[in-house]
Design a protein around this motif. Structure first.
Motif, PDB file in Angstrom:
ATOM      1  N   ALA A   1     -29.260  -1.833 -25.500  1.00  0.00           N
ATOM      2  CA  ALA A   1     -30.225  -1.873 -26.594  1.00  0.00           C
ATOM      3  C   ALA A   1     -30.467  -0.479 -27.139  1.00  0.00           C
ATOM      4  O   ALA A   1     -30.345   0.529 -26.421  1.00  0.00           O
TER       5      ALA A   1
ATOM      6  N   VAL B   1     -35.549  -2.820 -32.988  1.00  0.00           N
ATOM      7  CA  VAL B   1     -34.725  -3.136 -31.816  1.00  0.00           C
ATOM      8  C   VAL B   1     -33.374  -3.668 -32.261  1.00  0.00           C
ATOM      9  O   VAL B   1     -33.286  -4.508 -33.159  1.00  0.00           O
ATOM     10  N   ASN B   2     -32.335  -3.177 -31.599  1.00  0.00           N
ATOM     11  CA  ASN B   2     -30.992  -3.763 -31.693  1.00  0.00           C
ATOM     12  C   ASN B   2     -30.540  -4.020 -30.265  1.00  0.00           C
ATOM     13  O   ASN B   2     -30.374  -3.075 -29.495  1.00  0.00           O
ATOM     14  N   VAL B   3     -30.389  -5.286 -29.896  1.00  0.00           N
ATOM     15  CA  VAL B   3     -30.117  -5.616 -28.501  1.00  0.00           C
ATOM     16  C   VAL B   3     -28.972  -6.618 -28.408  1.00  0.00           C
ATOM     17  O   VAL B   3     -28.877  -7.548 -29.207  1.00  0.00           O
TER      18      VAL B   3
ATOM     19  N   PHE C   1     -35.969  -9.839 -27.887  1.00  0.00           N
ATOM     20  CA  PHE C   1     -34.860 -10.753 -27.600  1.00  0.00           C
ATOM     21  C   PHE C   1     -35.366 -12.173 -27.372  1.00  0.00           C
ATOM     22  O   PHE C   1     -34.846 -13.141 -27.930  1.00  0.00           O
TER      23      PHE C   1
ATOM     24  N   LEU D   1     -30.245  -9.745 -33.227  1.00  0.00           N
ATOM     25  CA  LEU D   1     -29.668  -9.678 -31.895  1.00  0.00           C
ATOM     26  C   LEU D   1     -28.339 -10.404 -31.900  1.00  0.00           C
ATOM     27  O   LEU D   1     -28.077 -11.233 -32.773  1.00  0.00           O
TER      28      LEU D   1
ATOM     29  N   ALA E   1     -37.545  -4.315 -25.854  1.00  0.00           N
ATOM     30  CA  ALA E   1     -36.309  -4.937 -26.338  1.00  0.00           C
ATOM     31  C   ALA E   1     -36.217  -6.389 -25.881  1.00  0.00           C
ATOM     32  O   ALA E   1     -35.788  -7.272 -26.641  1.00  0.00           O
TER      33      ALA E   1
ATOM     34  N   CYS F   1     -26.928  -8.906 -25.322  1.00  0.00           N
ATOM     35  CA  CYS F   1     -26.953  -9.328 -23.926  1.00  0.00           C
ATOM     36  C   CYS F   1     -25.764 -10.235 -23.625  1.00  0.00           C
ATOM     37  O   CYS F   1     -25.316 -11.003 -24.485  1.00  0.00           O
TER      38      CYS F   1
ATOM     39  N   CYS G   1     -27.774  -6.186 -20.519  1.00  0.00           N
ATOM     40  CA  CYS G   1     -28.070  -5.927 -21.927  1.00  0.00           C
ATOM     41  C   CYS G   1     -27.894  -4.445 -22.247  1.00  0.00           C
ATOM     42  O   CYS G   1     -28.077  -3.582 -21.389  1.00  0.00           O
TER      43      CYS G   1
END
Length: 289
Positions: free
Chosen positions: A123, A136-138, A69, A286, A65, A140, A121
């Motif tokens: 994720a 990925v979905n993150v 990012f 992101l 992740a 932060c 973060c």
């Protein structure tokens, strides 16, 4: 939930519909409820939750992740590395697909003394059929302030553009592990480009880290972007192999990063070209950066 059988009601005056049509609506409603119950959660759709996921697997997903990012943030002044996984859940299905929900902390990659712990973060990471390039979905928070990041990126950019001759260097760090301060921006840019490669190549069981720049060459361009060719050595932790990768990077502050790569390894050329089909069918943007 038990459904009670209700007696069929007599048709209302003026209702000339056949009995089959009068039964259609409640029957469709019943089928919809049964369908919703069948898809109520990961366990109901063939996913089995791991009651005690290993810290190695959770850290692996968190690193993937963060690689994603770093690549999408495209800022050498705000690179993040994993500090600790605070919470994590994982699921696996019969196809050996893995899903992770994670909460973890990060550290500033080029941190000065006292700046170690930086962000937090959350994720979701999805590996399809044990393939690389996870979806990925993150998100932060508590990161480097935007103004500071933009200023430092621009200062690095201006420094590279003011070089009297295009940079051509080898072996960063040197044999003693030393990186000259003047070469630190080059290292950070290489780590930024390598983040894309490491995300592309990560699987649930393989993760990578950039261990050295073998060579770097800067190209003169007619536009405003910075254009580099790198050869980096990636350490593949599960197999302990060192993998040389050629990376072509085009960067301009606050613009999307452009990366092409080719890695020398035991995979077929198609699988090592950076264009193979992976887990991420569609990337998720992101947020909060």
């Amino acid at each position: 939930m038990q459904l009670r059988r209700q007696p069929l009601s007599a048709p209302r005056p003026g209702d000339t519909r056949p009995a089959a049509q009068r039964l259609a609506v409640p029957l469709l409603l019943l089928l919809a409820l049964q369908g919703a119950a069948a898809s109520g959660g990961p366990e109901d759709s063939g996913w089995l939750q791991d009651a005690e996921p290993s810290s190695r697997l959770l850290s692996q997903a968190a690193r993937a992740a963060l690689h994603f990012f770093n690549f999408r943030a495209a800022s050498p002044s705000a690179l993040q590395v994993l500090a600790n996984v605070l919470d994590g859940r994982s699921w696996v299905n019969q196809k050996k697909e893995y899903k992770f929900d994670l909460v973890f902390t990060t550290e500033f990659y080029s941190a000065e003394e006292g700046e170690k712990r930086l962000g937090k973060c959350s994720a979701q990471v999805f590996f399809r059929n044990e393939k690389p390039r996870p979806a990925v979905n993150v998100t932060c928070t508590q990161l480097v302030k935007k103004e500071r990041r933009q200023e430092e990126d621009y200062q690095l950019y201006k420094l590279m553009k003011q070089l009297k001759s295009p940079l051509n260097a080898v072996s960063i760090p040197d044999s003693h592990g030393y990186i000259a301060p003047s070469l630190r921006p080059i290292w950070d840019l290489a780590f930024l480009g390598s983040s894309y490669v490491m995300w592309q190549k990560s699987t649930p069981f393989l993760h990578y880290y950039m261990s050295q720049i073998s060579s770097v060459k800067q190209w003169k361009t007619n536009d405003d972007a910075i254009d580099f060719d790198y050869t980096v050595l990636l350490h593949e932790f599960s197999t302990q192999e060192i993998i040389p990768c050629r990376i072509h990077l085009v960067w301009y502050p606050s613009k999307p990063l452009k990366v092409k790569y080719h890695c020398q390894e035991r995979q077929t050329p198609e699988e090592a070209s950076g264009t193979e089909e992976g887990s991420a069918v569609a990337l998720t943007e992101l947020s909060n950066f």
